[in-house]
Write an enzyme that holds these catalytic residues in place. Structure first.
Site, short mmCIF file in Angstrom:
data_model
loop_
_atom_site.label_atom_id
_atom_site.label_comp_id
_atom_site.label_asym_id
_atom_site.label_seq_id
_atom_site.Cartn_x
_atom_site.Cartn_y
_atom_site.Cartn_z
N THR A 122 0.81 -1.21 0.00
CA THR A 122 0.00 0.00 0.00
C THR A 122 0.85 1.26 0.00
O THR A 122 1.96 1.28 0.56
CB THR A 122 -0.92 0.00 1.24
OG1 THR A 122 -1.53 1.29 1.38
CG2 THR A 122 -0.15 -0.27 2.52
N TYR A 146 -1.75 0.20 10.17
CA TYR A 146 -2.04 -0.48 8.90
C TYR A 146 -0.81 -0.41 7.98
O TYR A 146 -0.32 -1.44 7.49
CB TYR A 146 -3.25 0.18 8.22
CG TYR A 146 -3.45 -0.26 6.80
CD1 TYR A 146 -3.83 -1.57 6.51
CD2 TYR A 146 -3.23 0.61 5.73
CE1 TYR A 146 -3.99 -1.98 5.19
CE2 TYR A 146 -3.39 0.21 4.42
CZ TYR A 146 -3.78 -1.08 4.16
OH TYR A 146 -3.92 -1.50 2.86
#
Ligand code: UFG
Length: 336
Positions: A122, A146
């Protein structure tokens, strides 16, 4: 690659991006096995042509058996938790479902001698960049668990690839949106937080309005700018990465996946209004914590490395496909 040398395992293949990768693999002729615990994915999202195994990637016995039984030669790893604010309030869930589960999966891959691994990473690994577009060699300073949980998995893969006969690609996704153009899959998870999904929910009446989170960003119109990539282009990038890994067994790459251009929140909502010819209600709201002003990808590395070329770099098309899928979901719920 005309003759497919082995079946591939797709973890999280019942989820949003994973299910599109499964479609791209099938369209390219790859035999596919999906492993998904259905915690957020849907059994119906897995096509009949695919072998489905229900379970968790951290279950090393199950994974080991699945790899051996099917003679798996590559793993595409999508399974994981993806909600940034949730990762802030429950970080251990992210270090379990993303970092620890990936560690178990990678160990199972090494034990079984699986030579190729593709990891769903990501742009959140960068945090707030010093400049845009972001290149892969710029610093990784994630600002939430995250992003850290995904970065830790990249580090594990780098170290494992140096120590064992395994090569990998980690693809750092920017803002993934849209749905399969043929209507076979789309973003189906309840409680979505992503802008385009929220906007199309407002179009179908599932929401009364769209909140615009912050109008004082350092961007041309004051709203946040992101690099939106069509989920089917992203899925195709995985197929190209798989073939590259097979052809280049001594090499691994971490690559951005974006189009290299940004749209503001207002530009996205203008596009939705144009596609539907009806204005959705916008409510100007305060900034959401942790949102950077502007995130766009420098995608030169992936363009140099893979034969992959974006085919759907068109915000209207992304919105049209997201909307087409949202109507389908609404029909399924019996709303229209
Ligand atoms: N936004 C709104 N209103 C909404 C939802 C979003 O104005 O209802 C704005 C956000 O403030 C941001 C932009 O729209 O400026 C995009 O927000 P998204 O929630 O759609 O996506 P993010 O850029 O926050 O998140 C994406 C991925 C994450 C990843 C992150 C990397 O979805 O998985 O990029 O920075 F972690």
């Amino acid at each position: 690659m005309p003759d497919k040398p082995f079946p591939v395992l797709v973890t999280g293949g019942a989820g949003y991006i994973g299910s599109h990768a499964v479609l791209a693999l099938l369209d390219a002729g790859w035999p596919v096995v999906v492993l998904d615990d259905l915690s957020t994915g849907f059994r119906w999202a897995v096509p009949d042509a695919v072998t489905f195994v229900e379970g968790n990637v951290a279950d090393m016995d199950l994974v080991g058996r699945t790899l051996a039984d099917h003679g798996i030669g590559a793993i595409l790893h999508f399974a994981g938790s993806i909600v940034v604010p949730e990762s802030v309030v429950d970080p251990l869930k992210y270090y379990r479902n993303n970092t620890a589960a990936s560690r178990a999966l990678i160990e199972a891959a090494v034990t079984a001698g699986v030579p190729h691994f593709i990891f769903s990473s990501t742009a959140a690994t960068y945090g707030i960049p010093d400049e845009v577009p972001i290149r892969e060699d710029m610093p990784n300073r994630p600002i939430n668990p995250y992003g850290t949980s995904k970065l830790m998995t990249e580090h594990m893969l780098r170290d494992v690839a140096a120590a064992h006969p395994l090569n990998f690609c980690a693809l750092r996704y920017f803002n993934v949106a849209g749905a399969d153009p043929e209507g076979r899959s789309g973003q189906s998870t309840a409680g979505a937080t992503h802008l385009i999904k929220i906007a199309v929910e407002a179009v179908t009446g599932k929401r009364a309005h769209v909140g615009v989170f912050g109008t004082d960003y350092d961007t041309p119109d004051g709203t946040g700018v992101r690099d939106y990539i069509h989920v089917s282009d992203l899925a195709d990038a995985h197929v190209a990465a798989l073939e590259w890994l097979i052809e280049n067994p001594a090499e691994s790459r971490i690559m951005n996946c974006g189009y290299g251009r940004g749209y503001s929140v207002m530009e996205v909502l203008d596009t939705v209004d144009r596609v539907t010819n009806t204005p959705i209600v916008r409510k100007l709201e305060a900034r959401r914590a942790g949102d950077p002003d502007l995130l766009t990808a420098d995608n030169s590395l992936i363009l140099e490395t893979l034969p992959w070329r974006p085919k759907r770099d068109d915000l209207s098309l992304i919105v049209q496909h997201a909307l087409q899928w949202e109507h389908k979901l609404a029909e399924r719920r019996g709303e229209s």
